[in-house]
Write an enzyme that holds these catalytic residues in place. Structure first.
Site, mmCIF file in Angstrom:
data_model
loop_
_atom_site.group_PDB
_atom_site.id
_atom_site.type_symbol
_atom_site.label_atom_id
_atom_site.label_comp_id
_atom_site.label_asym_id
_atom_site.label_seq_id
_atom_site.Cartn_x
_atom_site.Cartn_y
_atom_site.Cartn_z
ATOM 1 N N GLY A 47 32.922 -27.951 7.862
ATOM 2 C CA GLY A 47 32.754 -26.921 7.086
ATOM 3 C C GLY A 47 33.968 -25.787 7.543
ATOM 4 O O GLY A 47 34.521 -26.274 8.553
ATOM 5 N N GLN A 52 38.510 -18.044 8.646
ATOM 6 C CA GLN A 52 39.198 -18.801 9.954
ATOM 7 C C GLN A 52 40.653 -19.373 9.399
ATOM 8 O O GLN A 52 41.306 -19.467 10.414
ATOM 9 C CB GLN A 52 38.544 -20.536 9.923
ATOM 10 C CG GLN A 52 37.204 -20.195 10.579
ATOM 11 C CD GLN A 52 36.221 -21.455 10.814
ATOM 12 O OE1 GLN A 52 35.758 -21.969 9.765
ATOM 13 N NE2 GLN A 52 36.265 -22.346 11.681
ATOM 14 N N CYS A 109 33.143 -25.972 16.452
ATOM 15 C CA CYS A 109 33.635 -25.092 15.765
ATOM 16 C C CYS A 109 35.333 -25.298 15.576
ATOM 17 O O CYS A 109 35.760 -25.591 16.813
ATOM 18 C CB CYS A 109 33.404 -23.715 16.011
ATOM 19 S SG CYS A 109 34.343 -22.569 14.772
ATOM 20 N N LEU A 110 35.944 -25.618 14.523
ATOM 21 C CA LEU A 110 37.258 -25.927 14.558
ATOM 22 C C LEU A 110 38.003 -24.552 15.166
ATOM 23 O O LEU A 110 39.364 -24.803 15.604
ATOM 24 C CB LEU A 110 37.838 -26.091 13.120
ATOM 25 C CG LEU A 110 37.134 -27.171 12.477
ATOM 26 C CD1 LEU A 110 37.692 -27.081 10.963
ATOM 27 C CD2 LEU A 110 37.912 -28.646 13.117
ATOM 28 N N HIS A 151 26.057 -21.252 10.015
ATOM 29 C CA HIS A 151 27.379 -21.379 10.846
ATOM 30 C C HIS A 151 28.601 -20.650 10.003
ATOM 31 O O HIS A 151 29.341 -19.646 10.369
ATOM 32 C CB HIS A 151 27.726 -22.637 11.304
ATOM 33 C CG HIS A 151 29.080 -22.635 12.085
ATOM 34 N ND1 HIS A 151 28.943 -23.300 13.357
ATOM 35 C CD2 HIS A 151 30.443 -22.431 11.944
ATOM 36 C CE1 HIS A 151 30.284 -23.315 14.175
ATOM 37 N NE2 HIS A 151 30.910 -22.864 12.822
ATOM 38 N N GLU A 152 28.866 -21.226 8.674
ATOM 39 C CA GLU A 152 29.944 -20.872 7.893
ATOM 40 C C GLU A 152 29.700 -19.345 7.376
ATOM 41 O O GLU A 152 30.681 -18.561 7.354
ATOM 42 C CB GLU A 152 30.273 -21.773 6.796
ATOM 43 C CG GLU A 152 30.552 -23.214 7.074
ATOM 44 C CD GLU A 152 31.562 -23.271 8.346
ATOM 45 O OE1 GLU A 152 32.634 -22.446 8.328
ATOM 46 O OE2 GLU A 152 31.845 -23.972 9.026
ATOM 47 N N HIS A 155 30.749 -16.997 10.011
ATOM 48 C CA HIS A 155 32.185 -16.806 10.149
ATOM 49 C C HIS A 155 32.617 -15.653 9.172
ATOM 50 O O HIS A 155 33.553 -14.773 9.376
ATOM 51 C CB HIS A 155 32.730 -17.850 9.659
ATOM 52 C CG HIS A 155 32.993 -19.064 10.545
ATOM 53 N ND1 HIS A 155 33.844 -18.689 11.932
ATOM 54 C CD2 HIS A 155 32.840 -20.099 10.925
ATOM 55 C CE1 HIS A 155 34.023 -19.582 12.510
ATOM 56 N NE2 HIS A 155 33.362 -20.617 12.210
#
Ligand code: NI
Length: 188
Positions: A47, A52, A109-110, A151-152, A155
């Site tokens: 995702g 981000q 997470c990236l 989660h996304e 963000h």
């Protein structure tokens, strides 16, 4: 399609609350959406939120199918995205309209490299969003898909999963970042 730079914690831009996109403006964001998808696949994530990449727009992309040979080329048709990636989800202005149950999962997470920790989430949710053509859809999500959506969407509100883990885990990670910074400083 462009590989977008993924911001890393504790970059303050990750804390910015993203703004909704006008439905009529979604078509002007198609190349951005494609770049988000491309970047997610290239970075081997499941995702990615526009936040981000430092872009303050409420767009998330998801694909839970972690295939080894990901087909990252896709084209855009008249009304929709033509893609070999059948598990790809593009959600503009996503909103959670129903939530139920509890689950705990070890997230990553990236934007927070080398860190994984358990996070409590809702087991089942319903999300209302717009697709790349500006059509509204409602999607039911359970388990890992539900977790990924939460989660996304976090963000987009400037919330990171590290905010939701135990204080000890968080302070250990923060300490490791400080140490790394010191070492880098000493080496330069
Ligand atoms: Ni993340």
């Amino acid at each position: 399609m462009e590989f977008l730079n993924i911001l890393k914690y504790p970059d303050p831009k990750l804390r910015v609350k993203a703004s909704p996109i006008e439905i009529s403006d979604i078509k002007n964001n198609v190349s951005l959406i494609k770049s988000l998808v491309y970047t997610m696949y290239k970075a081997d994530g499941i995702g990615l939120a526009a936040t981000q990449a430092g872009i303050n727009k409420r767009i998330i992309v998801l694909d839970l199918a972690r295939k080894k040979d990901k087909e990252i080329s896709f084209s855009l048709g008249e009304d929709n995205i033509i893609t070999a990636n059948k598990d790809l989800i593009i959600a503009v202005n996503p909103e959670i309209i129903f939530k139920e149950g509890k689950t705990t999962y070890e997230e990553g997470c990236l934007s927070i490299p080398n860190f994984n920790a358990d996070v409590d989430r809702f087991f089942e949710i319903k999300v209302r969003a717009y697709d790349i053509s500006g059509n509204e859809f409602i999607m039911e999500a359970k388990d890992l898909l539900s977790i990924a959506f939460q989660h996304e969407i976090d963000h987009l509100d400037g919330i990171l999963f590290i905010d939701k883990v135990s204080p000890l885990k968080r302070s250990l990670y923060n300490a490791s970042l400080k140490k790394k910074k010191k070492l880098e400083h000493a080496a330069s």
